[in-house]
Each structure stands twice: as structure tokens, then as C-alpha cells.
Design an enzyme around this catalytic site. Structure first.
Site, PDB file in Angstrom:
ATOM      1  N   GLY A  60       0.726  60.745-129.961  1.00 43.93           N
ATOM      2  CA  GLY A  60      -0.143  61.614-129.182  1.00 43.93           C
ATOM      3  C   GLY A  60      -1.592  61.370-129.546  1.00 43.93           C
ATOM      4  N   ARG A  61      -2.439  62.360-129.329  1.00 39.91           N
ATOM      5  CA  ARG A  61      -3.864  62.200-129.640  1.00 39.91           C
ATOM      6  C   ARG A  61      -4.083  61.786-131.091  1.00 39.91           C
ATOM      7  NH1 ARG A  61      -3.677  67.158-126.869  1.00 39.91           N
ATOM      8  NH2 ARG A  61      -4.802  67.241-124.875  1.00 39.91           N
ATOM      9  N   ILE A  62      -3.431  62.506-132.007  1.00 41.07           N
ATOM     10  CA  ILE A  62      -3.643  62.220-133.434  1.00 41.07           C
ATOM     11  C   ILE A  62      -2.990  60.904-133.816  1.00 41.07           C
ATOM     12  CG2 ILE A  62      -3.340  63.074-135.781  1.00 41.07           C
ATOM     13  CD1 ILE A  62      -3.316  65.918-134.621  1.00 41.07           C
ATOM     14  N   ARG A  81       9.202  59.937-127.791  1.00 43.29           N
ATOM     15  CA  ARG A  81      10.232  60.239-126.807  1.00 43.29           C
ATOM     16  C   ARG A  81      10.190  59.238-125.656  1.00 43.29           C
ATOM     17  NH1 ARG A  81      10.205  66.271-124.836  1.00 43.29           N
ATOM     18  NH2 ARG A  81      10.656  66.496-127.068  1.00 43.29           N
ATOM     19  N   ARG A 101       4.502  68.751-139.215  1.00 47.01           N
ATOM     20  CA  ARG A 101       5.023  70.059-139.581  1.00 47.01           C
ATOM     21  C   ARG A 101       6.091  69.876-140.635  1.00 47.01           C
ATOM     22  NH1 ARG A 101       1.226  72.219-137.680  1.00 47.01           N
ATOM     23  NH2 ARG A 101       1.122  73.797-136.028  1.00 47.01           N
ATOM     24  N   ASP A 121       1.162  66.768-146.431  1.00 45.14           N
ATOM     25  CA  ASP A 121       0.191  67.830-146.157  1.00 45.14           C
ATOM     26  C   ASP A 121       0.881  69.085-145.654  1.00 45.14           C
ATOM     27  OD1 ASP A 121      -2.498  68.862-145.902  1.00 45.14           O
ATOM     28  OD2 ASP A 121      -2.298  68.644-143.739  1.00 45.14           O
ATOM     29  N   GLU A 123       5.823  76.577-146.636  1.00 45.35           N
ATOM     30  CA  GLU A 123       4.459  76.719-147.163  1.00 45.35           C
ATOM     31  C   GLU A 123       3.932  78.142-146.957  1.00 45.35           C
ATOM     32  OE1 GLU A 123       1.857  74.921-143.504  1.00 45.35           O
ATOM     33  OE2 GLU A 123       3.013  73.456-144.642  1.00 45.35           O
ATOM     34  N   HIS A 163      -1.711  71.800-146.642  1.00 45.57           N
ATOM     35  CA  HIS A 163      -1.846  71.883-145.180  1.00 45.57           C
ATOM     36  C   HIS A 163      -3.329  72.016-144.816  1.00 45.57           C
ATOM     37  CE1 HIS A 163       0.258  73.254-141.205  1.00 45.57           C
ATOM     38  NE2 HIS A 163      -0.757  72.431-140.986  1.00 45.57           N
TER      39      HIS A 163
END
Length: 313
Positions: free
Chosen positions: A153-155, A175, A232, A256, A261, A279
Site C-alpha cells: 500500500g502507501r507505506i 492480495r 499490527r 514496532d 501492547e 509502536h
């Protein structure tokens, strides 16, 4: 006194809190001695929820707010917000995409370097006065290696751009194949892990990606492979990961995000082959200010009857 009442599930930086409390009647759920008592007292008047990605907004919470119109999320991930309930009940949902892309991509590469080059361990080595008395162990090169990305995706694209600058060969799992990128597409995550030297996880959270990084993926990544997770905590099977780090199934990890958490599994703390981050991928002043502004812009647009800047639902 502002007329619109909003419920905040968790604190924002002070610069956001000052502005929100000047424009709305803010109820701080996280400070309530008895949360249910607070909701029972003010729930009938709440028109908006201001939340954070990890806190979200459950259907149970939204059901108690009959006048709820919008949930504005401080963060990209909306997996902790019950989007199905929101859609079914005409509740708008917004998030803060784009503004944190570059910082999260930076921390992914930072974690990769810290993990492969053992930067935290080297810091301890120097502080413990071992330099000159003990030989620092050799570490792993990053440049020119094979980087597998779980997510494009964007990241993911921003991480790939940075990895390419290190001369790395890049392949990705998603996907669906992204026709806008030239990197090699691998529809099998286990095959991607088997190919990669480093596997970076940046898929969205939610049921569809729950424990997508499992024991088979980690075994394929192998004893020289390293895992970086900036997505996540739910995307990784933590039992399998801890076992893989303990028995050498993989060489190391940089994390991260975690399943529970901030109360992470204590076994991570005893491992010397994992770099731990709180995080904090988007945790720069610049990005957090932009995120808060976008939350406030979405709320302002909604109550002014204007188009939402970043709608999810």
C-alpha cells in the site's frame, strides 16, 4: 460553552486537546473512574467519537451513543473500529492516511538497520566498556540484499523506495498484484519468505491478516532471515515468533507493534536478537501535528456539512 459534545477514548497531544476543547464539549473517557457511569450520563448527547487507531470504537460503545454521527480516528488503521456497525447505522468514519506514510517507512528501514547491524547491542557494548577488551561480533549487511514486503500500500511503496536506494532486490506479497509498481509480485507469502533475506510486514490489521506471519512463514524465512513488523501486532503469530527467535528458526526481528501492547509478552524482553519499539512509527512532532489537524479537519467538515477530507465510511 461549545454545543457539540464529543467522546474521546484516549489522549491526544496537548496542542490537539486545547483546540478540541475550545470548539467542543469534550468528555475524556480514559480519565473516568467509572467509564460506564460516564457513558450513561452523557451518552445521549454524544455526536462524535475522537479515537486512536489502537483504541478504535466497538459496536458495543457505539450502541450506547444514539446520536452518534461520526468517528474520527487518529491513525490509519481502522481495524479496531466496527466498520460494519458504522455503515449499518449511518455513522461516518474517518482516519489520517498519507500524513504518516514517510515516518513509518523511515522507522521500518531504521528497524531493519538496527536489527541487521545490531545497533542497540553495539551501543550497550560501548557503554559497558567492552570496546578494546572484547571483539564486537560481526553483523549482517543490508545493502544489496533481498527484501520481501508483505503489503504494497502507501507505506509499502515508501518502504520499497527506501530499500531500493540501498540497492536491494524487492519482491512483495499482497492480495492482488499492483500494476503501478515494477517490483516482482509473489502471491505466496511462504515463497516470498523463502526468497527474502529480510521480510518487512506492512499489511493492514483485521481478521483477514490475523497471524498471517505464522510458523510456516518463519521457517521459510530461515536461520539467516530477519523479520520487521511495522503493521499490527495481530498480523504475527507471537507464540511462533518467540519460539523462532529462541530456537534460531530465524536470526532476528525488529518490532514496532505487538499483540498486547503496551503490556507486551515478557519473553521478548529476555531475547537479545530482537529490537523493540513502543509502536512509535509515526511518533514525530511533524507527523503527530499533521494527524491531529486531520482529525480536527474531519470533525469540523462534518459539523459544517462539508465533504469529509479523508472518509473511510
Amino acid at each position: 460553552m461549545p454545543d457539540v459534545e464529543i467522546l474521546m477514548t484516549g489522549a491526544y497531544p496537548e496542542w490537539d486537546m486545547v483546540d478540541l476543547e475550545a470548539k467542543y464539549r469534550v468528555h475524556r473517557l480514559w480519565e473516568a473512574a467509572n467509564r460506564q457511569e460516564l457513558i450513561a450520563r452523557v451518552g445521549m448527547d454524544i455526536r462524535a467519537i475522537a479515537t486512536r487507531g489502537e483504541l478504535g470504537a466497538s459496536a458495543e460503545l457505539m450502541k450506547q451513543l444514539p446520536k452518534l454521527e461520526i468517528v474520527s480516528c487518529y491513525g490509519v488503521g481502522t481495524d479496531a473500529i466496527d466498520l460494519s456497525y458504522a455503515r449499518a447505522n449511518g455513522i461516518r468514519v474517518t482516519n489520517t492516511p498519507d500524513v504518516l506514510t514517510e515516518d513509518v517507512a523511515d522507522i521500518a528501514i531504521g528497524l531493519l538497520l538496527a536489527t541487521a547491524r545490531q545497533i542497540p547491542q553495539a551501543d550497550v557494548f560501548v557503554r559497558a566498556s567492552q570496546w578494546g577488551n572484547v571483539v564486537m561480533p560481526l553483523v549482517t549487511r543490508v545493502s544489496g540484499k533481498k527484501v520481501g514486503l508483505a503489503g504494497m500500500g502507501r507505506i509499502g511503496k515508501a518502504i520499497a523506495k527506501r530499500a531500493a536506494a540501498f540497492g536491494c532486490d524487492i519482491s512483495y506479497f499482497a492480495r492482488n498484484k499492483d500494476t503501478d509498481v515494477a517490483y516482482a509480485y509473489q502471491p505466496d507469502l511462504v515463497a516470498l519468505a523463502d526468497w527474502a533475506d529480510f521480510l518487512i510486514v506492512i499489511v493492514p490489521g483485521g481478521q483477514g491478516t490475523m497471524k498471517i506471519i505464522n510458523a510456516d512463514v518463519l521457517k521459510a524465512l530461515g536461520p539467516n532471515g530477519m523479520l520487521i513488523n511495522v503493521s499490527r501486532g495481530t498480523t504475527v503469530d507471537e507464540e511462533a515468533l518467540i519460539a523462532a527467535l529462541q530456537d534460531g528458526t530465524i536470526q532476528a526481528a525488529g518490532l514496532d507493534v505487538f499483540l498486547n501492547e503496551p503490556k507486551i509478552d515478557a519473553r521478548f524482553l529476555a531475547l537479545q536478537n530482537v529490537v523493540l519499539q513502543p509502536h512509535h512509527g509515526s511518533g514525530t512532532v511533524e507527523t503527530r501535528k499533521a494527524m491531529g489537524q486531520l482529525v480536527r479537519d474531519n470533525l469540523a467538515a462534518h459539523f459544517a456539512g462539508s465533504p469529509l477530507p479523508t472518509p473511510v465510511v
